[in-house]
Design a protein around this motif. Structure first.
Motif, PDB file in Angstrom:
ATOM      1  N   PHE A   1      26.539   0.363  15.638  1.00 14.02           N
ATOM      2  CA  PHE A   1      25.390   0.155  14.743  1.00 14.02           C
ATOM      3  C   PHE A   1      25.822  -0.584  13.481  1.00 14.02           C
ATOM      4  CE2 PHE A   1      27.217   4.075  13.063  1.00 14.02           C
ATOM      5  CZ  PHE A   1      27.080   3.942  11.693  1.00 14.02           C
ATOM      6  N   ALA A   2      24.878  -1.258  12.891  1.00 16.44           N
ATOM      7  CA  ALA A   2      25.100  -1.905  11.595  1.00 16.44           C
ATOM      8  C   ALA A   2      23.725  -2.202  11.005  1.00 16.44           C
ATOM      9  CB  ALA A   2      25.883  -3.210  11.762  1.00 16.44           C
ATOM     10  N   PHE A   3      23.575  -1.955   9.723  1.00 13.71           N
ATOM     11  CA  PHE A   3      22.290  -2.265   9.097  1.00 13.71           C
ATOM     12  C   PHE A   3      22.479  -2.488   7.599  1.00 13.71           C
ATOM     13  CE2 PHE A   3      22.758   2.331   9.320  1.00 13.71           C
ATOM     14  CZ  PHE A   3      22.483   2.750   8.022  1.00 13.71           C
ATOM     15  N   THR A   4      21.590  -3.283   7.036  1.00 19.02           N
ATOM     16  CA  THR A   4      21.529  -3.461   5.584  1.00 19.02           C
ATOM     17  C   THR A   4      20.264  -2.764   5.122  1.00 19.02           C
ATOM     18  OG1 THR A   4      22.707  -5.554   5.626  1.00 19.02           O
ATOM     19  CG2 THR A   4      21.289  -5.164   3.726  1.00 19.02           C
ATOM     20  N   SER A   5      20.384  -1.930   4.103  1.00 22.48           N
ATOM     21  CA  SER A   5      19.204  -1.179   3.654  1.00 22.48           C
ATOM     22  C   SER A   5      19.022  -1.294   2.146  1.00 22.48           C
ATOM     23  CB  SER A   5      19.322   0.288   4.056  1.00 22.48           C
ATOM     24  OG  SER A   5      20.495   0.847   3.519  1.00 22.48           O
ATOM     25  N   PHE A   6      17.784  -1.181   1.729  1.00 21.12           N
ATOM     26  CA  PHE A   6      17.413  -1.179   0.314  1.00 21.12           C
ATOM     27  C   PHE A   6      16.521   0.040   0.104  1.00 21.12           C
ATOM     28  CE2 PHE A   6      18.081  -5.463   1.810  1.00 21.12           C
ATOM     29  CZ  PHE A   6      18.884  -6.035   0.835  1.00 21.12           C
TER      30      PHE A   6
END
Lengths: 415, 419
Positions: free
Chosen positions: A309-314
């Motif tokens: 998994f990999a994600f960019t979050s704000f």
């Protein structure tokens, strides 16, 4: 300072212990406290794996449950032993790792022996498992009352259809009710094998003595490296949005992009910098969002990466989460078109290296950084070197890889 | 201890340390806690560390700090008792680590932020004041999202009703909304003129520029320091006062305050410190090992001491149906300590843990600065305090426990699920 990576390389020693355990030693001359962290690449996502010839599936939350139970030993409580030697001890489980740690100023070698011993020798009974179901049940309800956690985990449920990163780390009351001593032993046997583990020691210690203790406590078991099975995930988000309702004084949001989970060390470094460039406290977007009263001090952005998994979050609080999301998406498109502001990029890069170097005054922070690198599968000095060598093009590539179908937004709004 | 007076009411404490890669300068202003002024004073460190005359744009300031290898200049306001501590803290990579005159550059910036704010026509820039007010108001509003912190603030508000100490450290929402550029500017000059100031510097050496820069700046101000750090103690209540609140929560929060008539000098603080630790501090404490682990009544259950205000607080996360049992379980542990019905070994474990933490404080410039700035009115070194800790006896602990009586309780529980 131009060579933070060379500095780290010179002070951080890696030992590949014959048992298969990876050991990192960071000497801090003159420091009174010592810190050790013993971890396994086993977290809440590892709930389907090869066990001998079979593939077994275990209940959600079992890695975290196992972490709690490890402190109970046949000859007493590990906390108790640490307390006898004046150590502060703790443990945590995340998506892809479980770590056990202590810090102390005296009796370091006794505490290190205790750490290696209690994590290596499991002891579970029906009664103690049942008791723990009550304690963890209370922890789960505590998380249920935290809107910031709810909004974040709901984002992961939007981004991922099958990957278990979409499951709450402590599981649910129902899932932990299925946990048995047998399942805990199976998980321990599979994932707590030295070749799947790492030890990081920071402080003013005698290296030979540390190695002697490892020799005694950690024996190679020739066990194969664990293999977790993850369903193949689409590169697009599973759902575009999800809204929850809770008693909150102001709406909360978490939005972001699902990312390619197969990234190099350099690409990960570029993603970390890209998030700061898009929305960090030096960025023009951050200023605009604050001035337009769309965000408050709770706003933050991060890139997360683990096995599969990999994600960019704000994340943050806002009366208008969609407007914040639109502004971030707009800024990404602007950078895609206009390119990276190289002068800002250089300042952010310098700042990021400084941030990491400052951590080297604190054993706990250094160990956390080293563990993070160990779990992601790269050398800590190499990671810093990649940051130092990053170019504007690397970061532009990292930003260009964000695409619309990989985006999702989660909100928590008031009843 | 290397402490020097550099201006009227301004002391500089230098802690020599060449083990760190960072250096720290922490400027602490101490003022009485006053209901009508606490909101302004709490906003001061926020606005002072977000911009200045030379850096009127906060992103430009952030960028400057970033370019200095993530030098940090942050502000905070606390209300440890009936006084406010306003802190401007600065931490940066040392000259030895990065070179290039970084110390001088950061010191110049710190000085600029404290003494040369972004004024417009003699007062703080209106736009900036409104921005910082909004951020503080948002923080106050969002406070409810952290149920544990919310429950603690609610019991303070209940037990110290009418006192400034009962308010949030930011001041109330209404008080923050009422701040004007003029009232904030008045608070700023009052802070510079009347606060007791303790500057803590942790670095390999005390440079003349640090000493002279601050000495000159404060000497140019007409200072009259009248601050005396005295606090009103929590009044015991018999029977204890109770406040219950309902909300959409799955886990109830239960907080108890115990009042004490004790006057705490450093010796008494050490005794109370051990008492608090064996009651609800480490994993060997009675609240953790018995109430949580054996009785399974709480997910967390911990105690903390406020010697200046004369109370001990226990806060816990409890299943709603176990509230009465948890209340009784917690009181039983206190009775056990009063009667000496606990293992001597627990005291030994506590002493080792507390003294170990004191030794460890020397490993962190933030902890060093925090240790001394918290004891500004009775300075003692961590080693001296550790000696006091080691001399505490079981009898003293039991006697100390007897001086605490339950005075207030607060419950935040679910609308349907509790008992």
């Amino acid at each position: 300072m131009n060579n933070a990576s060379k500095f780290l390389d010179s002070v951080l020693k890696r030992i590949d212990h014959p048992s298969g355990l990876t050991v990192y030693l960071y000497k801090m001359p003159g420091f009174a406290s010592n810190y050790a962290i013993f971890g396994t690449r086993y977290g809440s996502i590892d709930n389907r794996f090869r066990f001998g010839e079979k593939i077994i599936e275990v209940p959600g939350g079992i890695a975290h449950f196992l972490e709690h139970k490890m402190f109970e030993c046949a000859d007493g409580d590990a906390f108790e032993k640490f307390a006898r030697y004046g150590a502060y001890s703790n443990a945590y489980t995340s998506f892809d790792r479980t770590c056990y740690l202590f810090s102390c100023t005296d009796f370091f070698y006794e505490n290190l022996q205790n750490l290696l011993n209690f994590v290596s020798v499991p002891y579970f009974t029906e009664d103690t498992v049942k008791k723990e179901q009550g304690i963890i049940g209370q922890e789960i309800t505590m998380y249920d009352d935290m809107p910031s956690w709810v909004v974040f985990i709901n984002l992961l449920k939007c981004l991922y259809k099958d990957h278990p990163v979409n499951i709450d780390i402590p599981g649910t009351i129902e899932s932990i009710a299925q946990i048995t001593p047998k399942l805990l032993y199976d998980c321990h046997k599979t994932f707590y094998t030295p070749a799947n583990m790492f030890l990081c020691v920071c402080g003013d210690f005698d290296e030979d003595k540390v190695v002697d203790i490892i020799d005694v406590e950690i024996k190679g078991d020739n066990a194969p490296l664990p293999v977790s099975i993850f369903e193949k995930e689409s590169r697009s988000a599973y759902k575009q949005s999800f809204g929850a309702v809770m008693q909150v004084p102001k709406p909360l949001f978490a939005f972001g992009f699902k990312e390619n989970p197969k990234l190099s060390c350099r690409e990960i470094a570029a993603k970390d910098i890209a998030v700061k460039l898009i929305s960090g406290e030096c960025s023009p977007l951050y200023k605009t969002l604050l001035e337009e009263k769309l965000i408050d001090g709770s706003f933050s952005g991060a890139f997360s990466f683990g096995r599969g998994f990999a994600f960019t979050s704000f994340e943050g609080n806002s009366d208008n989460p969609q407007a914040v999301a639109d502004a971030v998406l707009g800024e990404i498109e602007r950078i895609k078109t206009d390119g990276v502001d190289i002068s800002l990029f250089e300042d952010i890069k310098k700042g990021y290296v400084g941030e990491i170097l400052k951590d080297f005054d604190n054993g706990e922070d250094v160990a956390a950084f080293i563990c993070d690198c160990a779990c992601k599968g790269f050398n800590p000095a190499k990671y810093i070197e990649e940051i130092e060598n990053l170019t504007g093009k690397d970061v532009k590539d990292a930003i260009d890889s964000f695409f619309k179908d990989a985006f999702a937004i989660s909100t928590v709004t008031a009843k | 201890m290397n402490i020097i007076n550099i201006a009227p009411g301004v002391d500089l404490l230098f802690i020599q340390n060449d083990r760190f890669k960072t250096e720290r300068i922490s400027v602490n202003f101490y003022l009485p806690l006053q209901k009508d002024k606490m909101a302004q004073r709490s906003l001061l460190p926020q606005i002072l560390t977000s911009e200045s005359a030379a850096y009127p744009d906060f992103t430009a300031l952030n960028r400057k700090l970033c370019s200095l290898y993530s030098a940090e200049i942050s502000g905070s306001a606390e209300k440890p008792a009936d006084f406010q501590k306003i802190n401007i803290d600065c931490c940066y990579l040392s000259e030895a680590t990065v070179g290039g005159g970084i110390s001088d550059e950061v010191l110049k910036l710190l000085f600029e932020l404290i003494f040369n704010p972004n004024f417009e026509n003699g007062v703080f820039c209106k736009e900036s004041v409104e921005r910082e007010k909004r951020l503080t108001c948002e923080r106050i509003i969002a406070h409810f999202n952290n149920k544990r912190a919310y429950a603690i603030s609610q019991i303070y508000n209940f037990a110290f009703a009418g006192e400034a100490f009962g308010e949030l450290s930011t001041g109330s929402l209404e008080a923050v909304k009422g701040i004007t550029p003029k009232s904030l500017t008045d608070a700023y000059f009052e802070m510079l003129q009347s606060a007791y100031v303790l500057i803590v510097a942790v670095a390999p050496k005390l440079t003349e520029s640090v000493k002279n820069t601050f000495a000159k700046a404060f000497s140019e101000i007409d200072r009259k320091v009248t601050f005396i750090p005295e606090s009103q103690k929590l009044k015991a209540q018999n029977p204890p006062k109770t406040l219950n609140e309902k909300a959409d929560v799955k886990q109830a929060k239960y907080v108890m305050l115990f009042a004490s008539d004790c006057r705490f000098d450093n010796r008494q603080k050490a005794v109370a410190n051990i008492f608090c630790d064996i009651f609800g501090g480490g994993t060997y404490s009675l609240l953790f090992s018995v109430v949580r682990e054996k009785m399974n009544l709480c997910y967390y259950c911990a105690s903390r001491l406020n010697a200046r205000k004369g109370f001990l607080m226990v806060d816990s996360g409890v299943d709603g149906k176990n509230l009465t049992a948890a209340h009784e379980g917690i009181l039983q542990q206190l009775e056990k300590i009063k009667s000496g019905d606990f293992d001597d070994e627990i005291i030994e474990k506590s002493k080792i843990t507390v003294t170990s933490a004191l030794k460890a404080a020397d490993d962190s410039s933030a902890a060093i600065s925090g240790f001394y700035s918290g004891r500004f009115d009775s300075l003692i070194t961590p080693d001296e305090y550790a000696e006091l800790i080691n001399s505490v006896t079981k009898e003293e602990v039991c006697d100390m426990a007897k001086r605490f009586a339950l005075s207030h309780t607060y419950t935040l529980s679910g609308r349907e699920s509790d008992e």
